[in-house]
Design a protein around this motif. Sequence first.
Motif, mmCIF file in Angstrom:
data_model
loop_
_atom_site.group_PDB
_atom_site.id
_atom_site.type_symbol
_atom_site.label_atom_id
_atom_site.label_comp_id
_atom_site.label_asym_id
_atom_site.label_seq_id
_atom_site.Cartn_x
_atom_site.Cartn_y
_atom_site.Cartn_z
ATOM 1 N N GLN A 1 0.764 -1.041 0.053
ATOM 2 C CA GLN A 1 -0.179 0.105 -0.002
ATOM 3 C C GLN A 1 0.974 1.207 0.090
ATOM 4 O OE1 GLN A 1 -2.054 -1.211 3.649
ATOM 5 N NE2 GLN A 1 -3.755 -2.200 2.557
ATOM 6 N N ILE B 1 -8.114 3.409 -1.081
ATOM 7 C CA ILE B 1 -8.052 3.337 0.409
ATOM 8 C C ILE B 1 -8.581 4.784 0.691
ATOM 9 C CG2 ILE B 1 -7.070 3.317 2.739
ATOM 10 C CD1 ILE B 1 -4.856 1.477 1.259
ATOM 11 N N GLN C 1 -3.526 0.633 -2.740
ATOM 12 C CA GLN C 1 -3.302 -0.660 -2.624
ATOM 13 C C GLN C 1 -2.824 -1.071 -4.031
ATOM 14 O OE1 GLN C 1 -4.969 -3.481 -0.039
ATOM 15 N NE2 GLN C 1 -4.722 -5.075 -1.895
ATOM 16 N N ASN D 1 -1.927 0.090 6.018
ATOM 17 C CA ASN D 1 -3.461 0.589 6.639
ATOM 18 C C ASN D 1 -3.383 -0.379 7.624
ATOM 19 O OD1 ASN D 1 -5.867 1.534 7.044
ATOM 20 N ND2 ASN D 1 -6.623 0.487 5.090
ATOM 21 N N GLY E 1 -7.368 -1.910 8.048
ATOM 22 C CA GLY E 1 -8.075 -1.910 6.631
ATOM 23 C C GLY E 1 -9.258 -1.130 6.464
ATOM 24 N N LYS E 2 -9.280 -0.033 7.066
ATOM 25 C CA LYS E 2 -10.487 0.918 6.865
ATOM 26 C C LYS E 2 -9.833 1.809 5.873
ATOM 27 C CE LYS E 2 -11.401 1.978 12.126
ATOM 28 N NZ LYS E 2 -11.743 2.862 12.996
ATOM 29 N N ARG E 3 -11.378 2.159 4.872
ATOM 30 C CA ARG E 3 -11.223 3.121 4.159
ATOM 31 C C ARG E 3 -11.974 4.441 4.280
ATOM 32 N NH1 ARG E 3 -9.334 -0.019 -0.284
ATOM 33 N NH2 ARG E 3 -9.038 -2.180 0.121
ATOM 34 N N PHE F 1 -8.661 6.856 8.780
ATOM 35 C CA PHE F 1 -7.753 5.442 8.790
ATOM 36 C C PHE F 1 -6.237 5.988 9.124
ATOM 37 C CE2 PHE F 1 -8.048 6.728 4.113
ATOM 38 C CZ PHE F 1 -6.736 7.293 4.042
#
Length: 224
Positions: A32, A66, A87, A119, A122-124, A169
Amino acid sequence: MQDQPSGYLPGDPRYGLQGEALKNYYRTKPAQWAIYCWDRPGVAATRRALLAEQRRYVESFGARVIGYGHFLSDDGRDTLGTSFFMQLDDRAAADAFVAAEPLAGAGLYASVEIHRWSNSFGKRAADYRRKGLQQFLCTGPKTGTPEFFRQHLHAHESYFASYGDSFIFRGPIRSADGADNIGTALLLELPDRAAADRFWNEEPFARNGGYSRDHRIIRWQFGD
């Protein structure tokens, strides 16, 4: 501390990991990238004309996006550039992403920074419940020793947990191979710049000198 051997909190995918196990966790994660593109002076009109094309370009990457947004002056009046959190398979793919981006193709950027990043949860940005406040990017290279960061890691993670749903994030900036933690890049929503400064200055790593050079707090807004 015996129930928190690595300093990470329960529920964190890194909980219990340290040393080579932690490095391997990062090495094996999909790559990422935090990409910061800074505008040349005098390009505001061209930026506005290309903004819809830029959005379409970003949307074409689907779930690989993201977060996407723009840097602003503290008063919110001027756009200073654009950031992408993506990503992408490797550094070559990140370079290609920038090369094909509409504003880059039009020569609007004075400089571009590409950092390998991770990240953490894994939050967007698309999942974040917005509060109608101001958004800020906080980023900087780490300047302390590995022992320093191990010493303060639990306090750092506990402090971040106290901000709960203010984070859009967050995650560490990594070395080129992903193994080493060399900085941070996070987005969060707070009432104003004073609150962002307070957040940073009271964070345990920063408060104890772990980001003693080149840290930046930049007002930001969502790109949609």
